[in-house]
Design an enzyme around this catalytic site. Structure first.
Site, PDB file in Angstrom:
ATOM      1  CG  HIS A  29      51.591   7.423-103.732  1.00 10.37           C
ATOM      2  ND1 HIS A  29      51.745   6.446-102.771  1.00 10.37           N
ATOM      3  CD2 HIS A  29      51.977   7.538-104.833  1.00 10.37           C
ATOM      4  CE1 HIS A  29      52.495   5.525-103.555  1.00 10.37           C
ATOM      5  NE2 HIS A  29      52.722   6.132-104.619  1.00 10.37           N
TER       6      HIS A  29
ATOM      7  CD  GLU B  20      54.046   1.440-103.867  1.00  7.92           C
ATOM      8  OE1 GLU B  20      53.273   0.517-102.976  1.00  7.92           O
ATOM      9  OE2 GLU B  20      54.301   2.449-103.561  1.00  7.92           O
TER      10      GLU B  20
END
Ligand SMILES: [Zn+2]
Length: 300
Positions: A168, A86
């Site tokens: 998320h 990420e």
């Protein structure tokens, strides 16, 4: 909320910074904010060097030697483990906010429940939240990992220090690793309290005057808030969701919680929709449509 001034030079050694990231990793894991190998933390070491956590490793059990260094494009410069998948999310935020050094991303369950429900976080409930957080945006959903996902934070990154990522989790940022983490912990505690008080059957909102006192304290302590920006003087502080204009695009809609009291309402009175799930704006729209229908004209 953002300033253009670059963050101060780090006063801690690289060894201490690595220890601090491992320590925050343990706190994130202990709070249940990162199941399995979830979550990632970064820290800007210099103009083109970012310290970050590795992929495929629990954030509760990292050692300083497990951390990686990447450049501002995400290319790995150092470390035996592979950098977080990420990292583009972190780098996008670091590029947009020269005033901050650290980014923390995780999946705290209560805040993530709001992310899944696409329920906006009600304002004007807890004093600390008003002072430290303000209005909290929910981003548009994208598949995690790529630049398209990282770009979903761009509309909000300069006006907030913590964002909810649709379906998320959360991402928060600050001048130090601890401060970056701090916003996430405050947000998740707030979301939990909201859910618990709703279960008890009543959420009491602060009045406009009580909220104004908190915003005054906020500016006295040096925190900015979009609700204090020029042009917002005559706006309804509590009912003024700064990020409301993005709700349509992000699928966010007020369903679980009442709208906070509008300006001029009796102290502590929440707007009680006559039908569950309708806020004041929706009611006005329905009434307008009904009146127009009876008059035989278009409501548009
Ligand atoms: Zn994630």
């Amino acid at each position: 909320m953002a300033t253009t001034a670059p963050a101060a030079t780090p006063t801690k050694s690289l060894t201490d910074l690595k220890e601090e990231i491992c320590d925050i990793g343990r706190r994130i894991y202990a709070k249940g904010f990162a199941a399995g190998n979830d979550g990632n933390i970064s820290y800007r070491l210099g103009p083109n060097e970012v310290l970050c956590t590795p992929t495929m490793m629990s954030k509760g059990f990292m050692q300083p030697a497990d951390l990686c260094v990447v450049d501002m494009e995400g290319n790995q410069l150092d470390g035996v483990r592979r950098r977080s998948s990420e990292i583009l999310l972190h780098l996008t935020i670091l590029k947009a906010r020269p005033d901050i050094r650290s980014v923390v991303h995780c999946h705290p369950p209560h805040a993530t429940a709001f992310a899944v429900a696409r329920e906006p976080i009600p304002q004007c409930v807890l004093p600390e939240v008003e002072v430290f957080l303000g209005d909290i945006p929910i981003t548009k959903y994208e598949t995690p990992g790529g630049q398209k996902f990282a770009d979903t934070v761009k509309p909000y990154v300069k006006t907030a220090n913590v964002l909810i990522l649709a379906n998320h989790g959360t991402v928060s940022f600050g001048e130090t690793v601890e401060k970056a983490y701090w916003w996430t912990e405050i947000l998740d505690a707030y979301c939990r309290i909201l859910m618990l008080s709703k279960d008890l059957g009543r959420v009491t909102y602060l009045t406009k005057q009580e909220t104004k006192e908190l915003l005054d304290l906020k500016s006295k302590w040096g925190y900015t808030d979009p609700r204090l920006d020029p042009g917002m003087e005559n706006c309804d502080i509590c009912a003024n969701d700064v990020f409301r204009s993005s709700w349509n695009a992000t699928g966010v809609d007020r369903k679980a919680f009442d709208a906070p009291p509008p300006m001029g309402a009796e102290p502590g009175t929440a707007v009680r929709p006559t039908s569950p799930g309708l806020d004041q704006e929706q009611l006005v729209k329905i009434v307008t449509e009904q009146v127009c229908k009876q008059l035989g004209i278009s409501a548009a």
